[in-house]
Design a protein around this motif. Structure first.
Motif, PDB file in Angstrom:
ATOM      1  N   THR A   1       0.861  -1.182   0.000  1.00 25.39           N
ATOM      2  CA  THR A   1       0.000   0.000   0.000  1.00 25.39           C
ATOM      3  C   THR A   1       0.895   1.229   0.000  1.00 25.39           C
ATOM      4  O   THR A   1       1.859   1.297   0.758  1.00 25.39           O
ATOM      5  CB  THR A   1      -0.894   0.015   1.259  1.00 25.39           C
ATOM      6  OG1 THR A   1      -1.620  -1.210   1.323  1.00 25.39           O
ATOM      7  CG2 THR A   1      -1.852   1.182   1.232  1.00 25.39           C
ATOM      8  N   VAL A   2       0.552   2.211  -0.841  1.00 25.81           N
ATOM      9  CA  VAL A   2       1.374   3.412  -0.979  1.00 25.81           C
ATOM     10  C   VAL A   2       0.574   4.637  -0.542  1.00 25.81           C
ATOM     11  O   VAL A   2      -0.574   4.813  -0.964  1.00 25.81           O
ATOM     12  CB  VAL A   2       1.857   3.586  -2.434  1.00 25.81           C
ATOM     13  CG1 VAL A   2       2.747   4.809  -2.576  1.00 25.81           C
ATOM     14  CG2 VAL A   2       2.577   2.336  -2.917  1.00 25.81           C
ATOM     15  N   THR A   3       1.186   5.470   0.312  1.00 31.86           N
ATOM     16  CA  THR A   3       0.584   6.733   0.729  1.00 31.86           C
ATOM     17  C   THR A   3       1.609   7.848   0.569  1.00 31.86           C
ATOM     18  O   THR A   3       2.817   7.608   0.618  1.00 31.86           O
ATOM     19  CB  THR A   3       0.103   6.698   2.193  1.00 31.86           C
ATOM     20  OG1 THR A   3       1.231   6.523   3.056  1.00 31.86           O
ATOM     21  CG2 THR A   3      -0.894   5.585   2.435  1.00 31.86           C
ATOM     22  N   GLN A   4       1.101   9.065   0.367  1.00 28.22           N
ATOM     23  CA  GLN A   4       1.948  10.252   0.371  1.00 28.22           C
ATOM     24  C   GLN A   4       1.346  11.243   1.344  1.00 28.22           C
ATOM     25  O   GLN A   4       0.160  11.584   1.240  1.00 28.22           O
ATOM     26  CB  GLN A   4       2.062  10.870  -1.023  1.00 28.22           C
ATOM     27  CG  GLN A   4       3.052  10.127  -1.880  1.00 28.22           C
ATOM     28  CD  GLN A   4       3.318  10.820  -3.183  1.00 28.22           C
ATOM     29  OE1 GLN A   4       2.428  11.399  -3.789  1.00 28.22           O
ATOM     30  NE2 GLN A   4       4.559  10.756  -3.622  1.00 28.22           N
ATOM     31  N   ASP A   5       2.174  11.657   2.272  1.00 33.96           N
ATOM     32  CA  ASP A   5       1.740  12.575   3.324  1.00 33.96           C
ATOM     33  C   ASP A   5       0.463  12.072   3.998  1.00 33.96           C
ATOM     34  O   ASP A   5      -0.458  12.832   4.280  1.00 33.96           O
ATOM     35  CB  ASP A   5       1.564  13.986   2.764  1.00 33.96           C
ATOM     36  CG  ASP A   5       2.877  14.551   2.238  1.00 33.96           C
ATOM     37  OD1 ASP A   5       3.935  14.252   2.829  1.00 33.96           O
ATOM     38  OD2 ASP A   5       2.854  15.281   1.231  1.00 33.96           O
ATOM     39  N   GLY A   6       0.400  10.750   4.213  1.00 38.07           N
ATOM     40  CA  GLY A   6      -0.711  10.138   4.930  1.00 38.07           C
ATOM     41  C   GLY A   6      -1.951   9.839   4.108  1.00 38.07           C
ATOM     42  O   GLY A   6      -2.920   9.292   4.627  1.00 38.07           O
ATOM     43  N   LYS A   7      -1.951  10.170   2.823  1.00 38.41           N
ATOM     44  CA  LYS A   7      -3.117   9.926   1.969  1.00 38.41           C
ATOM     45  C   LYS A   7      -2.798   8.846   0.940  1.00 38.41           C
ATOM     46  O   LYS A   7      -1.736   8.872   0.322  1.00 38.41           O
ATOM     47  CB  LYS A   7      -3.512  11.209   1.235  1.00 38.41           C
ATOM     48  CG  LYS A   7      -3.906  12.335   2.163  1.00 38.41           C
ATOM     49  CD  LYS A   7      -4.159  13.602   1.387  1.00 38.41           C
ATOM     50  CE  LYS A   7      -4.370  14.757   2.357  1.00 38.41           C
ATOM     51  NZ  LYS A   7      -4.314  16.035   1.687  1.00 38.41           N
ATOM     52  N   PRO A   8      -3.709   7.885   0.733  1.00 34.24           N
ATOM     53  CA  PRO A   8      -3.467   6.849  -0.280  1.00 34.24           C
ATOM     54  C   PRO A   8      -3.308   7.476  -1.664  1.00 34.24           C
ATOM     55  O   PRO A   8      -4.004   8.431  -2.009  1.00 34.24           O
ATOM     56  CB  PRO A   8      -4.730   5.986  -0.230  1.00 34.24           C
ATOM     57  CG  PRO A   8      -5.382   6.303   1.067  1.00 34.24           C
ATOM     58  CD  PRO A   8      -4.983   7.699   1.429  1.00 34.24           C
ATOM     59  N   VAL A   9      -2.362   6.944  -2.435  1.00 33.49           N
ATOM     60  CA  VAL A   9      -2.129   7.439  -3.791  1.00 33.49           C
ATOM     61  C   VAL A   9      -2.168   6.276  -4.771  1.00 33.49           C
ATOM     62  O   VAL A   9      -1.940   5.124  -4.403  1.00 33.49           O
ATOM     63  CB  VAL A   9      -0.780   8.182  -3.921  1.00 33.49           C
ATOM     64  CG1 VAL A   9      -0.771   9.442  -3.105  1.00 33.49           C
ATOM     65  CG2 VAL A   9       0.386   7.292  -3.550  1.00 33.49           C
ATOM     66  N   SER A  10      -2.442   6.603  -6.013  1.00 31.95           N
ATOM     67  CA  SER A  10      -2.448   5.618  -7.073  1.00 31.95           C
ATOM     68  C   SER A  10      -1.002   5.305  -7.452  1.00 31.95           C
ATOM     69  O   SER A  10      -0.181   6.212  -7.596  1.00 31.95           O
ATOM     70  CB  SER A  10      -3.199   6.175  -8.278  1.00 31.95           C
ATOM     71  OG  SER A  10      -3.150   5.263  -9.332  1.00 31.95           O
ATOM     72  N   SER A  11      -0.698   4.036  -7.577  1.00 36.18           N
ATOM     73  CA  SER A  11       0.647   3.612  -7.966  1.00 36.18           C
ATOM     74  C   SER A  11       0.538   2.314  -8.740  1.00 36.18           C
ATOM     75  O   SER A  11      -0.491   1.639  -8.721  1.00 36.18           O
ATOM     76  CB  SER A  11       1.532   3.426  -6.734  1.00 36.18           C
ATOM     77  OG  SER A  11       1.005   2.412  -5.915  1.00 36.18           O
ATOM     78  N   ILE A  12       1.607   1.986  -9.409  1.00 32.33           N
ATOM     79  CA  ILE A  12       1.691   0.705 -10.101  1.00 32.33           C
ATOM     80  C   ILE A  12       2.658  -0.152  -9.300  1.00 32.33           C
ATOM     81  O   ILE A  12       3.793   0.250  -9.053  1.00 32.33           O
ATOM     82  CB  ILE A  12       2.189   0.877 -11.551  1.00 32.33           C
ATOM     83  CG1 ILE A  12       1.204   1.725 -12.347  1.00 32.33           C
ATOM     84  CG2 ILE A  12       2.405  -0.477 -12.211  1.00 32.33           C
ATOM     85  CD1 ILE A  12       1.696   2.117 -13.726  1.00 32.33           C
ATOM     86  N   VAL A  13       2.200  -1.330  -8.877  1.00 35.64           N
ATOM     87  CA  VAL A  13       3.039  -2.260  -8.128  1.00 35.64           C
ATOM     88  C   VAL A  13       3.230  -3.507  -8.977  1.00 35.64           C
ATOM     89  O   VAL A  13       2.257  -4.151  -9.374  1.00 35.64           O
ATOM     90  CB  VAL A  13       2.409  -2.624  -6.764  1.00 35.64           C
ATOM     91  CG1 VAL A  13       3.278  -3.628  -6.023  1.00 35.64           C
ATOM     92  CG2 VAL A  13       2.184  -1.374  -5.923  1.00 35.64           C
TER      93      VAL A  13
END
Length: 156
Positions: A88-100
């Motif tokens: 799971t990826v977050t930026q500054d505490g908010k979930p973000v869309s990413s490609i894993v």
């Protein structure tokens, strides 16, 4: 006739000049210590990666970055023995869309975002394999002991 026509037609070629990137990427190799292991986490980004920390309890890698421009991209390669499972990826505490992209030895996480300034990116896994290292050692010692001792036991 067709062959003769192909041989006499002048060929035109255009020299292809690669488009230069506005903000080319930089590769970093971070040494992450976890228990008695050292893992290489590799990042390539077009913004400055300042630090990477690892939180064993949360199975989390935290990347501190700083960018002076928008259009940021990052590719992060994480050994599956460090953290794995569903990432799971977050930026500054908010979930973000990413490609894993999961792999056998490592997973690759790709991000694209438009934020400038300081950014905290967290990648949280569902597994942390070294937490079982003490149990694995115990199982191995017991297995070897049983293999050596069982043939010596007299059968009734």
């Amino acid at each position: 006739m067709i062959l003769l026509g192909m041989l006499t037609v002048p060929a035109f070629a255009q020299i292809s000049v690669p488009k230069s990137l506005d903000h080319p990427g930089i590769k970093w190799d971070w040494k992450i210590k976890a228990e008695n292991y050292t893992f290489d986490v590799i990042t390539v980004s077009n913004y400055e990666m300042q630090n990477v920390t690892f939180n064993e309890m949360n199975k989390e890698l935290v990347f501190l970055g700083n960018s002076t421009h928008d259009g940021n991209i990052a590719e992060i390669q994480i050994p599956t023995n460090l953290i794995g499972g569903k990432l799971t990826v977050t930026q500054d505490g908010k979930p973000v869309s990413s490609i894993v992209i999961p792999g056998t030895d490592s997973s690759t996480v790709m991000l694209k975002f438009n934020q400038t300034g300081t950014t905290n990116t967290s990648i949280i896994g569902t597994t942390y394999l070294p937490e079982f290292s003490n149990v694995a050692l115990l199982v191995m010692v017991l297995s070897i002991s049983m293999v050596l001792l069982i043939p010596r036991i007299k059968k009734f």
